[in-house]
Write a protein that holds these residues in place. Structure first.
Motif, PDB file in Angstrom:
ATOM      1  N   GLY A 132       7.092  -8.495  -3.990  1.00 30.35           N
ATOM      2  CA  GLY A 132       6.304  -8.184  -2.796  1.00 30.35           C
ATOM      3  C   GLY A 132       6.307  -6.722  -2.400  1.00 30.35           C
ATOM      4  O   GLY A 132       5.594  -6.339  -1.460  1.00 30.35           O
ATOM      5  N   LYS A 133       7.084  -5.875  -3.088  1.00 26.64           N
ATOM      6  CA  LYS A 133       7.129  -4.442  -2.766  1.00 26.64           C
ATOM      7  C   LYS A 133       6.168  -3.685  -3.674  1.00 26.64           C
ATOM      8  O   LYS A 133       6.220  -3.841  -4.896  1.00 26.64           O
ATOM      9  N   LYS A 134       5.318  -2.871  -3.062  1.00 25.34           N
ATOM     10  CA  LYS A 134       4.372  -2.075  -3.829  1.00 25.34           C
ATOM     11  C   LYS A 134       5.129  -1.043  -4.679  1.00 25.34           C
ATOM     12  O   LYS A 134       6.087  -0.435  -4.216  1.00 25.34           O
ATOM     13  N   VAL A 135       4.683  -0.858  -5.896  1.00 26.72           N
ATOM     14  CA  VAL A 135       5.293   0.106  -6.804  1.00 26.72           C
ATOM     15  C   VAL A 135       4.278   1.219  -7.071  1.00 26.72           C
ATOM     16  O   VAL A 135       3.207   0.975  -7.616  1.00 26.72           O
ATOM     17  N   LYS A 136       4.632   2.440  -6.664  1.00 29.29           N
ATOM     18  CA  LYS A 136       3.726   3.584  -6.862  1.00 29.29           C
ATOM     19  C   LYS A 136       4.105   4.405  -8.091  1.00 29.29           C
ATOM     20  O   LYS A 136       3.237   4.922  -8.782  1.00 29.29           O
ATOM     21  N   THR A 137       5.431   4.546  -8.328  1.00 25.47           N
ATOM     22  CA  THR A 137       5.898   5.446  -9.390  1.00 25.47           C
ATOM     23  C   THR A 137       6.934   4.742 -10.260  1.00 25.47           C
ATOM     24  O   THR A 137       7.480   3.690  -9.891  1.00 25.47           O
ATOM     25  N   TRP A 138       7.251   5.371 -11.394  1.00 23.43           N
ATOM     26  CA  TRP A 138       8.302   4.831 -12.264  1.00 23.43           C
ATOM     27  C   TRP A 138       9.662   4.899 -11.558  1.00 23.43           C
ATOM     28  O   TRP A 138      10.507   4.031 -11.750  1.00 23.43           O
ATOM     29  N   GLU A 139       9.828   5.898 -10.710  1.00 20.15           N
ATOM     30  CA  GLU A 139      11.078   6.027  -9.942  1.00 20.15           C
ATOM     31  C   GLU A 139      11.259   4.844  -9.010  1.00 20.15           C
ATOM     32  O   GLU A 139      12.365   4.298  -8.885  1.00 20.15           O
ATOM     33  N   ASP A 140      10.171   4.419  -8.343  1.00 17.35           N
ATOM     34  CA  ASP A 140      10.223   3.222  -7.486  1.00 17.35           C
ATOM     35  C   ASP A 140      10.664   2.013  -8.304  1.00 17.35           C
ATOM     36  O   ASP A 140      11.526   1.226  -7.888  1.00 17.35           O
ATOM     37  N   ILE A 175       0.824  10.507 -12.668  1.00 18.06           N
ATOM     38  CA  ILE A 175      -0.098  10.388 -11.538  1.00 18.06           C
ATOM     39  C   ILE A 175       0.326  11.398 -10.475  1.00 18.06           C
ATOM     40  O   ILE A 175       1.495  11.798 -10.410  1.00 18.06           O
ATOM     41  N   ASN A 176      -0.632  11.818  -9.666  1.00 20.00           N
ATOM     42  CA  ASN A 176      -0.315  12.707  -8.545  1.00 20.00           C
ATOM     43  C   ASN A 176      -0.103  11.845  -7.319  1.00 20.00           C
ATOM     44  O   ASN A 176      -0.983  11.088  -6.924  1.00 20.00           O
ATOM     45  N   ILE A 177       1.078  11.953  -6.758  1.00 22.18           N
ATOM     46  CA  ILE A 177       1.417  11.103  -5.626  1.00 22.18           C
ATOM     47  C   ILE A 177       1.699  11.967  -4.400  1.00 22.18           C
ATOM     48  O   ILE A 177       2.403  12.953  -4.482  1.00 22.18           O
ATOM     49  N   SER A 178       1.094  11.615  -3.273  1.00 20.00           N
ATOM     50  CA  SER A 178       1.354  12.323  -2.021  1.00 20.00           C
ATOM     51  C   SER A 178       1.616  11.283  -0.935  1.00 20.00           C
ATOM     52  O   SER A 178       1.319  10.098  -1.098  1.00 20.00           O
ATOM     53  N   TYR A 179       2.173  11.737   0.186  1.00 18.12           N
ATOM     54  CA  TYR A 179       2.601  10.818   1.235  1.00 18.12           C
ATOM     55  C   TYR A 179       2.049  11.256   2.589  1.00 18.12           C
ATOM     56  O   TYR A 179       1.716  12.433   2.791  1.00 18.12           O
ATOM     57  N   THR A 180       1.978  10.318   3.515  1.00 17.70           N
ATOM     58  CA  THR A 180       1.634  10.655   4.896  1.00 17.70           C
ATOM     59  C   THR A 180       2.819  11.419   5.492  1.00 17.70           C
ATOM     60  O   THR A 180       3.945  11.319   4.977  1.00 17.70           O
ATOM     61  N   PRO A 181       2.614  12.165   6.579  1.00 11.88           N
ATOM     62  CA  PRO A 181       3.736  12.897   7.188  1.00 11.88           C
ATOM     63  C   PRO A 181       4.939  12.013   7.513  1.00 11.88           C
ATOM     64  O   PRO A 181       6.083  12.420   7.316  1.00 11.88           O
ATOM     65  N   LEU A 182       4.669  10.794   7.998  1.00  9.54           N
ATOM     66  CA  LEU A 182       5.774   9.891   8.334  1.00  9.54           C
ATOM     67  C   LEU A 182       6.527   9.451   7.082  1.00  9.54           C
ATOM     68  O   LEU A 182       7.769   9.440   7.060  1.00  9.54           O
ATOM     69  N   GLU A 183       5.787   9.107   6.030  1.00  8.42           N
ATOM     70  CA  GLU A 183       6.417   8.728   4.757  1.00  8.42           C
ATOM     71  C   GLU A 183       7.159   9.922   4.158  1.00  8.42           C
ATOM     72  O   GLU A 183       8.239   9.773   3.587  1.00  8.42           O
TER      73      GLU A 183
END
Length: 354
Positions: A151-159, A215-223
């Protein structure tokens, strides 16, 4: 150009460290007699707000000279109310800790900036499945993209790696294969691998390796706040463990680098772009913070230990003991610096001969 950038980075990191001491000292009413950018002979100076602001000849950092404090002679004391050693032990501890804290805070800001700007990282795409591994048995295949675990979204290999290594029991994976989403169940096992120090360790794994897909990954300020905090803590832990491994002999002394190595690596990072430069600068900043907190008498950590002793016992440590321990601390630092420079020169000579 790379050398100029590395000089600026190293100078800025030490300047920021000293700025932490300066701000904390002024907060508690300690007179700062001089704030120098650089070391050695003073090239220019100006008095402002009770402090002599100076630019010195050697552009490698800087220093603050507080009234009543002398690193070369720690037994010197000044009874004036605006003196460093007239302050309470806990106030002196805050002043001492403010330098390393400034380095940690700077690293946090740099990691935050990286998270906002976005950086390239490994995608959660499988490049290899080890035969007879849990992943192989579960039916995972090369080029599968793992998009969700339990149930947890996976964005990167590190995740992906973090979730697997800290998991308990079975994992339910949602996998994208040929534009279809499949649900597979896999049970991680403790498998043997090597850590960053080359030691054999047991780690929860499922037997997959990443594809060379970024992949290029960016986050919201809160994240980004959480990412920056996590990365600062992770970098601190890695450096502390690295010091432990060096003491244990796992990391050989020949791996110790000096200022030449730092400048060389920083120069190369600057050529790779702003993200690489920010990442390396953050890591060096954390390194400075951790190293300055080591309980070596010539460093902030050693002075903190003396002040904790005074705070608990309400007795000033023996001047003779402080003096001798400080001399020992300087001897240790000079030997470590010498070892780093010796290793740097050997590496440079080896590279030129190769």
């Amino acid at each position: 150009m790379g050398i100029l950038v590395s000089l600026f980075v190293l100078s800025f990191l030490i300047f920021f460290h000293e700025l932490g001491h300066f701000l904390a000292a002024r907060f508690f009413g300690v007179k700062v007699e001089r704030f120098s950018i650089g070391f050695g002979p003073i090239l220019a100076k100006k008095d402002y707000a009770g402090t002599e602001w100076a630019i010195s000849a050697i552009p490698l950092g800087g220093y603050v000279k507080m009234k009543g404090q002398d690193d070369l002679d720690p037994t010197k004391r000044d009874p004036d109310p605006d003196s460093y050693n007239s302050k309470k032990p806990w106030q002196r501890i805050v002043i001492l800790f403010a330098g390393p804290f400034a380095n940690f805070f700077l690293a946090f800001l740099l990691y935050f900036a990286i998270a906002i700007m976005g950086s390239n990282t490994l995608a959660p795409v499988i490049g290899e499945v080890v035969k007879d591994s849990p992943a192989y048995e579960a039916g995972l295949k090369q080029k599968d993209k793992i998009v969700e675990i339990n149930g947890k979204k996976v964005k990167t290999w590190e995740d992906l790696s973090k979730i697997i290594s800290t998991s308990n029991g079975d994992l339910v994976l949602k996998v994208e294969r040929e534009k279809k989403i499949l649900t597979l169940k896999v049970t991680p096992r403790f498998l043997e691998t090597k850590n960053i120090f080359g030691e054999k360790v047991k780690k929860k794994m499922i037997g997959i390796a990443p594809a060379a897909e970024f992949i290029n990954i960016s986050y919201t300020p809160l994240e980004a706040l959480k990412v920056a905090y996590d990365k600062t803590i992770a970098a601190s832990k890695m450096i502390i463990v690295g010091i432990e491994k060096m003491i244990e002999g796992v990391v050989p002394l020949k791996e110790v680098g000096g200022v030449i190595s730092i400048m060389d690596i920083t120069a190369k990072a600057s050529q790779m772009g702003i993200i690489a430069l920010f990442s390396l600068t953050a890591l060096i900043s954390v390194n400075l913070g951790v190293l300055n907190l080591l309980p070596i008498p010539a460093l902030d950590g050693g002075h903190i230990v003396f002040n904790i002793y005074e705070w608990i016992t309400r007795k000033v440590p023996s001047e003779e003991i402080i003096y001798r321990l400080t001399l020992l601390g300087w001897a240790v630092l000079i030997m470590l610096m010498g070892l780093g420079i010796y290793n740097d020169i050997n590496r440079l000579m080896g590279a030129s001969n190769g």
